[in-house]
Design a protein around this motif. Structure first.
Motif, PDB file in Angstrom:
ATOM      1  N   GLU A 139      -9.414  -2.991  -6.217  1.00 42.61           N
ATOM      2  CA  GLU A 139      -9.463  -2.900  -4.757  1.00 42.61           C
ATOM      3  C   GLU A 139      -9.645  -4.284  -4.143  1.00 42.61           C
ATOM      4  O   GLU A 139      -9.010  -4.638  -3.156  1.00 42.61           O
ATOM      5  CB  GLU A 139     -10.566  -1.940  -4.300  1.00 42.61           C
ATOM      6  N   TRP A 165      -8.391   5.858   7.651  1.00 37.05           N
ATOM      7  CA  TRP A 165      -9.288   5.976   6.488  1.00 37.05           C
ATOM      8  C   TRP A 165     -10.768   5.966   6.863  1.00 37.05           C
ATOM      9  O   TRP A 165     -11.604   6.250   6.035  1.00 37.05           O
ATOM     10  CB  TRP A 165      -8.984   4.875   5.475  1.00 37.05           C
ATOM     11  N   VAL A 224       0.456   4.154  -2.664  1.00 35.16           N
ATOM     12  CA  VAL A 224       0.152   5.556  -2.307  1.00 35.16           C
ATOM     13  C   VAL A 224       1.154   6.518  -2.970  1.00 35.16           C
ATOM     14  O   VAL A 224       0.787   7.639  -3.332  1.00 35.16           O
ATOM     15  CB  VAL A 224       0.050   5.742  -0.776  1.00 35.16           C
ATOM     16  N   TYR A 243      -2.367  -1.953 -10.936  1.00 32.75           N
ATOM     17  CA  TYR A 243      -3.215  -0.862 -10.443  1.00 32.75           C
ATOM     18  C   TYR A 243      -2.487   0.480 -10.666  1.00 32.75           C
ATOM     19  O   TYR A 243      -3.088   1.462 -11.136  1.00 32.75           O
ATOM     20  CB  TYR A 243      -3.524  -1.093  -8.963  1.00 32.75           C
ATOM     21  N   ILE A 275     -11.544   5.398  -5.508  1.00 32.26           N
ATOM     22  CA  ILE A 275     -10.343   4.882  -4.828  1.00 32.26           C
ATOM     23  C   ILE A 275     -10.383   5.276  -3.346  1.00 32.26           C
ATOM     24  O   ILE A 275     -10.106   4.457  -2.460  1.00 32.26           O
ATOM     25  CB  ILE A 275      -9.060   5.403  -5.524  1.00 32.26           C
ATOM     26  N   GLU A 276     -10.748   6.513  -3.070  1.00 32.94           N
ATOM     27  CA  GLU A 276     -10.801   6.962  -1.669  1.00 32.94           C
ATOM     28  C   GLU A 276     -11.977   6.328  -0.921  1.00 32.94           C
ATOM     29  O   GLU A 276     -11.852   5.935   0.245  1.00 32.94           O
ATOM     30  CB  GLU A 276     -10.885   8.489  -1.592  1.00 32.94           C
ATOM     31  N   ASP A 296       0.832  -1.207   0.000  1.00 32.14           N
ATOM     32  CA  ASP A 296       0.000   0.000   0.000  1.00 32.14           C
ATOM     33  C   ASP A 296       0.867   1.258   0.000  1.00 32.14           C
ATOM     34  O   ASP A 296       0.490   2.264  -0.614  1.00 32.14           O
ATOM     35  CB  ASP A 296      -0.993   0.013   1.166  1.00 32.14           C
ATOM     36  N   PHE A 312      -6.452  -6.093  -4.405  1.00 36.17           N
ATOM     37  CA  PHE A 312      -5.413  -5.522  -3.542  1.00 36.17           C
ATOM     38  C   PHE A 312      -5.466  -6.139  -2.139  1.00 36.17           C
ATOM     39  O   PHE A 312      -4.435  -6.517  -1.579  1.00 36.17           O
ATOM     40  CB  PHE A 312      -5.553  -3.993  -3.474  1.00 36.17           C
TER      41      PHE A 312
HETATM   42  C1  HMH Z   1      -5.218   0.140  -2.629  1.00 33.70           C
HETATM   43  N1  HMH Z   1      -6.761   2.010  -2.410  1.00 33.70           N
HETATM   44  C2  HMH Z   1      -5.609   1.446  -2.029  1.00 33.70           C
HETATM   45  N2  HMH Z   1      -4.819   2.014  -1.119  1.00 33.70           N
HETATM   46  C3  HMH Z   1      -5.166   3.201  -0.572  1.00 33.70           C
HETATM   47  N3  HMH Z   1      -4.340   3.756   0.357  1.00 33.70           N
HETATM   48  C4  HMH Z   1      -6.376   3.821  -0.945  1.00 33.70           C
HETATM   49  C5  HMH Z   1      -7.142   3.179  -1.889  1.00 33.70           C
HETATM   50  C6  HMH Z   1      -6.889   5.118  -0.373  1.00 33.70           C
HETATM   51  O1  HMH Z   1      -5.985   6.059  -0.142  1.00 33.70           O
END
Ligand code: HMH
Length: 207
Positions: free
Chosen positions: A196, A154, A49, A107, A129-130, A45, A199
Protein backbone atom coordinates in the motif's frame (compact mmCIF):
# COMPACT_ATOMS: atom_id res chain seq x y z
CA UNK A 1 -2.68 -16.04 22.42
CA UNK A 2 -4.86 -15.24 19.41
CA UNK A 3 -4.01 -12.53 16.91
CA UNK A 4 -6.79 -10.10 16.04
CA UNK A 5 -7.12 -7.26 13.55
CA UNK A 6 -6.87 -4.80 16.43
CA UNK A 7 -3.63 -6.38 17.66
CA UNK A 8 -2.14 -6.35 14.16
CA UNK A 9 -2.74 -2.58 13.99
CA UNK A 10 -1.31 -2.05 17.47
CA UNK A 11 1.73 -4.27 17.02
CA UNK A 12 2.63 -2.81 13.62
CA UNK A 13 1.60 0.81 14.05
CA UNK A 14 4.63 2.15 12.16
CA UNK A 15 4.10 -0.07 9.09
CA UNK A 16 0.41 0.80 9.09
CA UNK A 17 1.10 4.52 9.36
CA UNK A 18 3.35 4.26 6.30
CA UNK A 19 0.57 2.42 4.44
CA UNK A 20 -2.08 5.06 5.17
CA UNK A 21 -0.31 8.42 5.51
CA UNK A 22 1.50 9.51 2.36
CA UNK A 23 2.47 12.72 0.52
CA UNK A 24 0.18 11.65 -2.36
CA UNK A 25 -2.86 11.89 -0.08
CA UNK A 26 -1.59 15.03 1.65
CA UNK A 27 -1.11 16.71 -1.73
CA UNK A 28 -4.64 15.73 -2.79
CA UNK A 29 -5.95 17.28 0.42
CA UNK A 30 -3.97 20.47 -0.26
CA UNK A 31 -5.17 20.49 -3.87
CA UNK A 32 -1.57 20.61 -5.13
CA UNK A 33 -1.16 17.12 -6.57
CA UNK A 34 -0.11 17.35 -10.23
CA UNK A 35 -2.93 16.10 -12.50
CA UNK A 36 -0.49 13.77 -14.23
CA UNK A 37 0.46 12.24 -10.87
CA UNK A 38 -3.17 11.86 -9.86
CA UNK A 39 -3.97 10.25 -13.21
CA UNK A 40 -1.08 7.81 -12.80
CA UNK A 41 -2.55 6.67 -9.49
CA UNK A 42 -6.06 6.51 -10.99
CA UNK A 43 -5.07 4.33 -13.95
CA UNK A 44 -2.91 1.99 -11.88
CA UNK A 45 -5.65 1.68 -9.26
CA UNK A 46 -8.17 0.70 -11.93
CA UNK A 47 -5.85 -2.12 -13.02
CA UNK A 48 -5.42 -3.07 -9.36
CA UNK A 49 -9.18 -3.16 -8.70
CA UNK A 50 -9.73 -5.51 -11.65
CA UNK A 51 -7.39 -8.04 -10.00
CA UNK A 52 -8.71 -7.25 -6.52
CA UNK A 53 -12.22 -8.12 -7.72
CA UNK A 54 -10.92 -11.51 -8.86
CA UNK A 55 -9.24 -11.95 -5.49
CA UNK A 56 -12.50 -11.25 -3.64
CA UNK A 57 -14.19 -13.82 -5.89
CA UNK A 58 -11.62 -16.36 -4.67
CA UNK A 59 -12.12 -15.26 -1.05
CA UNK A 60 -15.82 -16.00 -1.50
CA UNK A 61 -14.93 -19.43 -2.85
CA UNK A 62 -12.93 -20.18 0.34
CA UNK A 63 -15.36 -18.65 2.83
CA UNK A 64 -17.93 -20.32 5.08
CA UNK A 65 -21.51 -19.53 3.98
CA UNK A 66 -22.05 -17.30 7.04
CA UNK A 67 -19.54 -14.89 5.52
CA UNK A 68 -21.18 -14.71 2.08
CA UNK A 69 -23.41 -11.68 2.79
CA UNK A 70 -20.53 -9.34 3.56
CA UNK A 71 -18.33 -10.62 0.74
CA UNK A 72 -21.13 -10.47 -1.84
CA UNK A 73 -21.86 -6.91 -0.69
CA UNK A 74 -18.20 -6.13 -1.32
CA UNK A 75 -18.34 -7.67 -4.78
CA UNK A 76 -21.43 -5.61 -5.68
CA UNK A 77 -19.60 -2.45 -4.54
CA UNK A 78 -16.60 -3.46 -6.67
CA UNK A 79 -18.77 -3.86 -9.74
CA UNK A 80 -20.00 -0.30 -9.21
CA UNK A 81 -16.44 0.85 -8.53
CA UNK A 82 -15.08 -0.58 -11.78
CA UNK A 83 -17.80 1.23 -13.77
CA UNK A 84 -17.04 4.43 -11.86
CA UNK A 85 -13.31 4.15 -12.62
CA UNK A 86 -14.13 3.86 -16.31
CA UNK A 87 -16.31 6.99 -16.10
CA UNK A 88 -13.55 8.93 -14.34
CA UNK A 89 -11.05 7.81 -16.95
CA UNK A 90 -13.34 8.90 -19.78
CA UNK A 91 -13.91 12.32 -18.16
CA UNK A 92 -10.14 12.74 -17.85
CA UNK A 93 -9.50 11.37 -21.34
CA UNK A 94 -7.33 8.58 -19.99
CA UNK A 95 -6.61 5.34 -21.79
CA UNK A 96 -6.93 2.47 -19.31
CA UNK A 97 -5.34 0.09 -21.78
CA UNK A 98 -1.88 0.55 -20.29
CA UNK A 99 0.79 -1.57 -18.63
CA UNK A 100 0.99 -2.09 -14.92
CA UNK A 101 3.91 -0.45 -13.16
CA UNK A 102 6.11 -2.97 -11.27
CA UNK A 103 4.53 -2.24 -7.86
CA UNK A 104 1.02 -2.72 -9.22
CA UNK A 105 2.06 -5.90 -11.03
CA UNK A 106 3.76 -7.36 -7.94
CA UNK A 107 0.77 -6.48 -5.74
CA UNK A 108 -1.59 -8.19 -8.22
CA UNK A 109 0.67 -11.27 -8.31
CA UNK A 110 0.62 -11.33 -4.52
CA UNK A 111 -3.19 -11.27 -4.51
CA UNK A 112 -3.19 -14.21 -6.90
CA UNK A 113 -0.85 -16.13 -4.59
CA UNK A 114 -3.31 -15.72 -1.71
CA UNK A 115 -5.59 -18.25 -3.44
CA UNK A 116 -3.33 -21.01 -2.09
CA UNK A 117 -3.50 -19.73 1.51
CA UNK A 118 -5.93 -20.81 4.22
CA UNK A 119 -9.12 -18.74 4.51
CA UNK A 120 -8.06 -16.90 7.71
CA UNK A 121 -5.03 -15.54 5.83
CA UNK A 122 -7.18 -14.48 2.88
CA UNK A 123 -9.73 -12.83 5.19
CA UNK A 124 -6.99 -10.89 6.98
CA UNK A 125 -5.43 -9.65 3.73
CA UNK A 126 -8.88 -8.71 2.37
CA UNK A 127 -9.63 -6.64 5.48
CA UNK A 128 -6.21 -4.94 5.44
CA UNK A 129 -6.51 -3.99 1.75
CA UNK A 130 -9.89 -2.32 2.31
CA UNK A 131 -8.86 -0.67 5.59
CA UNK A 132 -5.82 0.92 3.94
CA UNK A 133 -8.05 2.88 1.56
CA UNK A 134 -10.72 3.59 4.17
CA UNK A 135 -8.19 5.15 6.54
CA UNK A 136 -5.88 6.56 3.89
CA UNK A 137 -8.62 8.64 2.25
CA UNK A 138 -10.22 9.58 5.58
CA UNK A 139 -7.22 10.70 7.63
CA UNK A 140 -6.25 13.86 5.71
CA UNK A 141 -9.67 15.44 6.36
CA UNK A 142 -11.95 17.21 3.92
CA UNK A 143 -10.55 17.32 0.40
CA UNK A 144 -11.18 19.94 -2.31
CA UNK A 145 -12.87 19.14 -5.65
CA UNK A 146 -12.24 16.95 -7.61
CA UNK A 147 -10.48 14.87 -4.93
CA UNK A 148 -13.40 14.93 -2.47
CA UNK A 149 -15.25 12.45 -4.69
CA UNK A 150 -12.35 10.00 -4.36
CA UNK A 151 -11.99 10.60 -0.62
CA UNK A 152 -15.73 9.99 -0.20
CA UNK A 153 -15.71 6.73 -2.14
CA UNK A 154 -13.42 5.00 0.37
CA UNK A 155 -13.80 7.28 3.37
CA UNK A 156 -17.60 7.27 3.73
CA UNK A 157 -19.26 5.89 6.85
CA UNK A 158 -20.86 2.91 5.07
CA UNK A 159 -17.46 1.86 3.79
CA UNK A 160 -16.11 2.18 7.35
CA UNK A 161 -18.91 -0.14 8.55
CA UNK A 162 -18.15 -2.65 5.78
CA UNK A 163 -14.46 -2.69 6.78
CA UNK A 164 -15.52 -3.27 10.40
CA UNK A 165 -17.54 -6.32 9.28
CA UNK A 166 -14.50 -7.61 7.39
CA UNK A 167 -12.42 -7.32 10.58
CA UNK A 168 -15.07 -9.23 12.53
CA UNK A 169 -15.08 -12.03 9.96
CA UNK A 170 -11.29 -12.20 9.99
CA UNK A 171 -11.16 -12.19 13.82
CA UNK A 172 -13.74 -14.96 13.98
CA UNK A 173 -11.67 -17.35 11.88
CA UNK A 174 -8.31 -16.26 13.33
CA UNK A 175 -9.59 -17.24 16.77
CA UNK A 176 -9.66 -20.93 15.92
CA UNK A 177 -6.75 -20.91 13.45
CA UNK A 178 -3.56 -22.83 14.17
CA UNK A 179 -0.56 -20.81 15.25
CA UNK A 180 1.30 -21.11 11.94
CA UNK A 181 -1.80 -19.86 10.11
CA UNK A 182 -2.04 -16.90 12.48
CA UNK A 183 1.61 -16.23 11.71
CA UNK A 184 0.88 -16.30 7.98
CA UNK A 185 -2.01 -13.88 8.53
CA UNK A 186 0.35 -11.50 10.32
CA UNK A 187 2.84 -11.77 7.45
CA UNK A 188 0.11 -11.02 4.93
CA UNK A 189 -0.88 -7.92 6.92
CA UNK A 190 2.71 -6.65 6.76
CA UNK A 191 3.03 -7.44 3.05
CA UNK A 192 -0.20 -5.55 2.33
CA UNK A 193 1.05 -2.58 4.38
CA UNK A 194 4.28 -2.45 2.35
CA UNK A 195 2.48 -2.72 -0.99
CA UNK A 196 0.00 0.00 0.00
CA UNK A 197 2.85 2.37 0.82
CA UNK A 198 4.57 1.61 -2.49
CA UNK A 199 1.29 2.01 -4.36
CA UNK A 200 0.87 5.67 -3.29
CA UNK A 201 4.49 6.19 -4.20
CA UNK A 202 3.85 5.05 -7.80
CA UNK A 203 2.02 8.33 -8.51
CA UNK A 204 5.39 10.04 -8.37
CA UNK A 205 6.96 7.64 -10.90
CA UNK A 206 5.31 9.03 -13.99
CA UNK A 207 5.90 7.04 -17.13
C1 HMH B 1 -4.01 -0.15 -3.96
N1 HMH B 1 -5.60 -0.78 -2.23
C2 HMH B 1 -5.41 -0.27 -3.45
N2 HMH B 1 -6.42 0.14 -4.21
C3 HMH B 1 -7.69 0.03 -3.75
N3 HMH B 1 -8.71 0.46 -4.55
C4 HMH B 1 -7.93 -0.50 -2.46
C5 HMH B 1 -6.84 -0.90 -1.74
C6 HMH B 1 -9.29 -0.63 -1.83
O1 HMH B 1 -10.28 -1.00 -2.63
Amino acid sequence: MTITCKLLLENHAQDWQEATVHPFLEQCQLGIIKPQQFNTWLMQDYLFVVEFTRMVGRVLASAPPEHFDVILGGLAALKDELNWFQEKATQRQLNLNIKKQPTCREYCEYMQSLADKPYPVQATAFWAIELAYNQGWQLPGKMPTPYNEFAQRWGNTDFTKYVKLLSQQADEVLETAQEDIQKQAEESFLIVAKFEHNFWQMAFHTA
